[in-house]
Design a protein around this motif. Structure first.
Motif, PDB file in Angstrom:
ATOM      1  N   ILE A 218       0.513   0.998  11.023  1.00 15.77           N
ATOM      2  CA  ILE A 218       0.569   1.809  12.242  1.00 15.77           C
ATOM      3  C   ILE A 218       1.102   3.217  11.943  1.00 15.77           C
ATOM      4  O   ILE A 218       0.398   4.213  12.130  1.00 15.77           O
ATOM      5  CB  ILE A 218       1.436   1.137  13.321  1.00 15.77           C
ATOM      6  N   SER A 219       2.333   3.298  11.455  1.00 18.50           N
ATOM      7  CA  SER A 219       2.896   4.620  11.159  1.00 18.50           C
ATOM      8  C   SER A 219       2.073   5.337  10.091  1.00 18.50           C
ATOM      9  O   SER A 219       1.872   6.549  10.161  1.00 18.50           O
ATOM     10  CB  SER A 219       4.348   4.482  10.691  1.00 18.50           C
ATOM     11  N   GLY A 220       1.578   4.577   9.113  1.00 18.35           N
ATOM     12  CA  GLY A 220       0.800   5.180   8.035  1.00 18.35           C
ATOM     13  C   GLY A 220      -0.525   5.763   8.477  1.00 18.35           C
ATOM     14  O   GLY A 220      -1.136   6.559   7.760  1.00 18.35           O
ATOM     15  N   ALA A 221      -0.983   5.371   9.667  1.00 18.26           N
ATOM     16  CA  ALA A 221      -2.261   5.881  10.173  1.00 18.26           C
ATOM     17  C   ALA A 221      -2.110   7.215  10.894  1.00 18.26           C
ATOM     18  O   ALA A 221      -3.112   7.903  11.141  1.00 18.26           O
ATOM     19  CB  ALA A 221      -2.885   4.865  11.129  1.00 18.26           C
ATOM     20  N   ARG A 222      -0.901   7.602  11.231  1.00 19.58           N
ATOM     21  CA  ARG A 222      -0.703   8.786  12.060  1.00 19.58           C
ATOM     22  C   ARG A 222      -1.244  10.052  11.403  1.00 19.58           C
ATOM     23  O   ARG A 222      -1.897  10.873  12.052  1.00 19.58           O
ATOM     24  CB  ARG A 222       0.773   8.946  12.406  1.00 19.58           C
ATOM     25  N   ASP A 223      -0.971  10.231  10.123  1.00 19.74           N
ATOM     26  CA  ASP A 223      -1.451  11.431   9.443  1.00 19.74           C
ATOM     27  C   ASP A 223      -2.976  11.480   9.409  1.00 19.74           C
ATOM     28  O   ASP A 223      -3.578  12.552   9.556  1.00 19.74           O
ATOM     29  CB  ASP A 223      -0.896  11.493   8.019  1.00 19.74           C
ATOM     30  N   LYS A 224      -3.608  10.306   9.238  1.00 15.47           N
ATOM     31  CA  LYS A 224      -5.074  10.260   9.213  1.00 15.47           C
ATOM     32  C   LYS A 224      -5.653  10.655  10.571  1.00 15.47           C
ATOM     33  O   LYS A 224      -6.627  11.403  10.653  1.00 15.47           O
ATOM     34  CB  LYS A 224      -5.554   8.855   8.837  1.00 15.47           C
ATOM     35  N   VAL A 225      -5.040  10.127  11.634  1.00 13.16           N
ATOM     36  CA  VAL A 225      -5.536  10.426  12.984  1.00 13.16           C
ATOM     37  C   VAL A 225      -5.318  11.892  13.327  1.00 13.16           C
ATOM     38  O   VAL A 225      -6.202  12.559  13.874  1.00 13.16           O
ATOM     39  CB  VAL A 225      -4.848   9.514  14.017  1.00 13.16           C
ATOM     40  N   ARG A 226      -4.136  12.417  12.998  1.00  9.18           N
ATOM     41  CA  ARG A 226      -3.869  13.823  13.279  1.00  9.18           C
ATOM     42  C   ARG A 226      -4.801  14.722  12.473  1.00  9.18           C
ATOM     43  O   ARG A 226      -5.268  15.754  12.971  1.00  9.18           O
ATOM     44  CB  ARG A 226      -2.413  14.164  12.941  1.00  9.18           C
ATOM     45  N   ASP A 227      -5.093  14.355  11.228  1.00  7.71           N
ATOM     46  CA  ASP A 227      -6.020  15.127  10.396  1.00  7.71           C
ATOM     47  C   ASP A 227      -7.417  15.124  11.004  1.00  7.71           C
ATOM     48  O   ASP A 227      -8.114  16.150  11.001  1.00  7.71           O
ATOM     49  CB  ASP A 227      -6.051  14.535   8.982  1.00  7.71           C
ATOM     50  N   PHE A 228      -7.842  13.969  11.533  1.00  8.30           N
ATOM     51  CA  PHE A 228      -9.146  13.877  12.182  1.00  8.30           C
ATOM     52  C   PHE A 228      -9.196  14.776  13.410  1.00  8.30           C
ATOM     53  O   PHE A 228     -10.182  15.482  13.636  1.00  8.30           O
ATOM     54  CB  PHE A 228      -9.429  12.421  12.582  1.00  8.30           C
ATOM     55  N   GLU A 229      -8.146  14.759  14.191  1.00  7.61           N
ATOM     56  CA  GLU A 229      -8.085  15.620  15.380  1.00  7.61           C
ATOM     57  C   GLU A 229      -8.230  17.088  15.005  1.00  7.61           C
ATOM     58  O   GLU A 229      -8.985  17.846  15.633  1.00  7.61           O
ATOM     59  CB  GLU A 229      -6.766  15.420  16.109  1.00  7.61           C
ATOM     60  N   GLU A 230      -7.489  17.477  13.979  1.00  7.47           N
ATOM     61  CA  GLU A 230      -7.440  18.890  13.611  1.00  7.47           C
ATOM     62  C   GLU A 230      -8.730  19.382  12.979  1.00  7.47           C
ATOM     63  O   GLU A 230      -9.221  20.474  13.309  1.00  7.47           O
ATOM     64  CB  GLU A 230      -6.263  19.119  12.651  1.00  7.47           C
ATOM     65  N   LYS A 231      -9.296  18.559  12.079  1.00  6.07           N
ATOM     66  CA  LYS A 231     -10.432  19.037  11.288  1.00  6.07           C
ATOM     67  C   LYS A 231     -11.795  18.656  11.849  1.00  6.07           C
ATOM     68  O   LYS A 231     -12.792  19.314  11.545  1.00  6.07           O
ATOM     69  CB  LYS A 231     -10.304  18.518   9.853  1.00  6.07           C
ATOM     70  N   VAL A 232     -11.844  17.609  12.648  1.00 10.41           N
ATOM     71  CA  VAL A 232     -13.145  17.121  13.127  1.00 10.41           C
ATOM     72  C   VAL A 232     -13.346  17.399  14.619  1.00 10.41           C
ATOM     73  O   VAL A 232     -14.421  17.859  15.027  1.00 10.41           O
ATOM     74  CB  VAL A 232     -13.306  15.615  12.838  1.00 10.41           C
ATOM     75  N   LEU A 233     -12.351  17.130  15.433  1.00 13.70           N
ATOM     76  CA  LEU A 233     -12.510  17.285  16.882  1.00 13.70           C
ATOM     77  C   LEU A 233     -12.330  18.751  17.302  1.00 13.70           C
ATOM     78  O   LEU A 233     -11.454  19.111  18.081  1.00 13.70           O
ATOM     79  CB  LEU A 233     -11.520  16.388  17.620  1.00 13.70           C
ATOM     80  N   THR A 234     -13.178  19.577  16.770  1.00 16.19           N
ATOM     81  CA  THR A 234     -13.145  21.013  17.045  1.00 16.19           C
ATOM     82  C   THR A 234     -14.012  21.330  18.259  1.00 16.19           C
ATOM     83  O   THR A 234     -14.843  20.512  18.687  1.00 16.19           O
ATOM     84  CB  THR A 234     -13.679  21.786  15.838  1.00 16.19           C
TER      85      THR A 234
END
Length: 266
Positions: A218-234
């Motif tokens: 769970i905690s380990g997924a946070r960076d992946k999700v935030r990275d997806f938000e920043e780089k993909v959900l533009t």
């Protein structure tokens, strides 16, 4: 902002091979559902699409699905089934967990592998869980809910549960799942029920179950999700795939995966 974990509840995954005319699976905290005929193929495909997309995002999934159903267990008690039958939903769940499209999706199967108020552990429950954990490296379990703790503490199976938890501690996490907590004491109720079981584990296994598995999944997924938000959900992504009337409908995980790979490589 997207969530760090996705929770699905009340999923029905009985396989057609049982030919029961039902795919019912009760939600953990509600009355058991009556049998109902469904289009299993379309329903399961929609679930796979959702879970696959979670894997692309990097978001783990908490899946609530009973391993068996109340109607089948009543029939067991009345000796209407062969004693070696598989739980009604087990084969469908294994098909789901082992689907190649979900290899990047970490799935936490809630409540000790689909146990609860209306579903009791069968005589081979832990054996089945051992097998599916070995088959599916993306699968994890939680032991949340006081109703599950009651079954783990069953004198007839308690020693087997201790051995199972010790051997699979990196794949299991604790959770309270306390219903309608009115005070701190209520919040702590489930953990107190596990006191004797946890005391019989090695220090490392206990730490894994109480902390490390949660931190990893769970905690380990946070960076992946935030990275997806920043780089993909533009804004460009929204314009291309969600606002554009000619865009792919529905948006597939394969398309999003390609977009994510390109964005992260840029």
């Amino acid at each position: 902002m997207t969530k760090t974990a996705l929770s699905t509840r009340g999923t029905s995954l009985a396989t057609p091979s049982h030919d029961t005319g039902s795919t019912s699976a009760s939600t953990p905290h509600s009355q058991p559902q009556a049998p109902a005929t469904q289009n299993r193929g379309n329903g399961l495909n929609g679930l796979v699409n959702l879970l696959e997309m979670a894997g692309v995002v990097g978001m783990p999934v908490v899946l609530h699905c009973d391993i068996d159903n109340l109607h089948a267990q009543i029939a067991d008690a009345q000796h209407e089934h062969l004693p070696e039958r598989l739980p009604e939903n087990f084969e469908g769940l294994v098909q789901l967990f082992s689907n190649p499209r979900l290899k990047d999706t970490n799935i936490i199967w809630a409540h000790g592998g689909g146990l609860g108020r209306f579903v009791q552990q069968g005589p081979k429950h832990l054996e089945l869980l051992e097998g599916v954990l070995k088959q599916c490296p993306n699968l994890f379990l939680d032991i949340s809910w006081s109703e599950v703790a009651k079954q783990v503490n069953n004198p007839e199976t308690k020693a087997a549960w201790v051995k199972f938890l010790e051997n699979n501690s990196t794949r299991i996490c604790f959770g309270s799942d306390t219903l309608a907590p009115a005070n701190v004491e209520k919040w702590n109720e489930t953990k107190k029920m596990y006191t004797e079981v946890l005391a019989q584990l090695s220090p490392q296994a206990k730490e894994n179950i109480l902390n490390h598995t949660y931190e990893n999944v769970i905690s380990g997924a946070r960076d992946k999700v935030r990275d997806f938000e920043e780089k993909v959900l533009t804004p460009e992504f929204y314009q291309k795939h969600l606002i554009n009337p000619n865009a792919e409908q529905p948006l597939s995980a394969a398309t999003v995966r390609a977009e994510a790979q390109a964005a992260r490589a840029a």
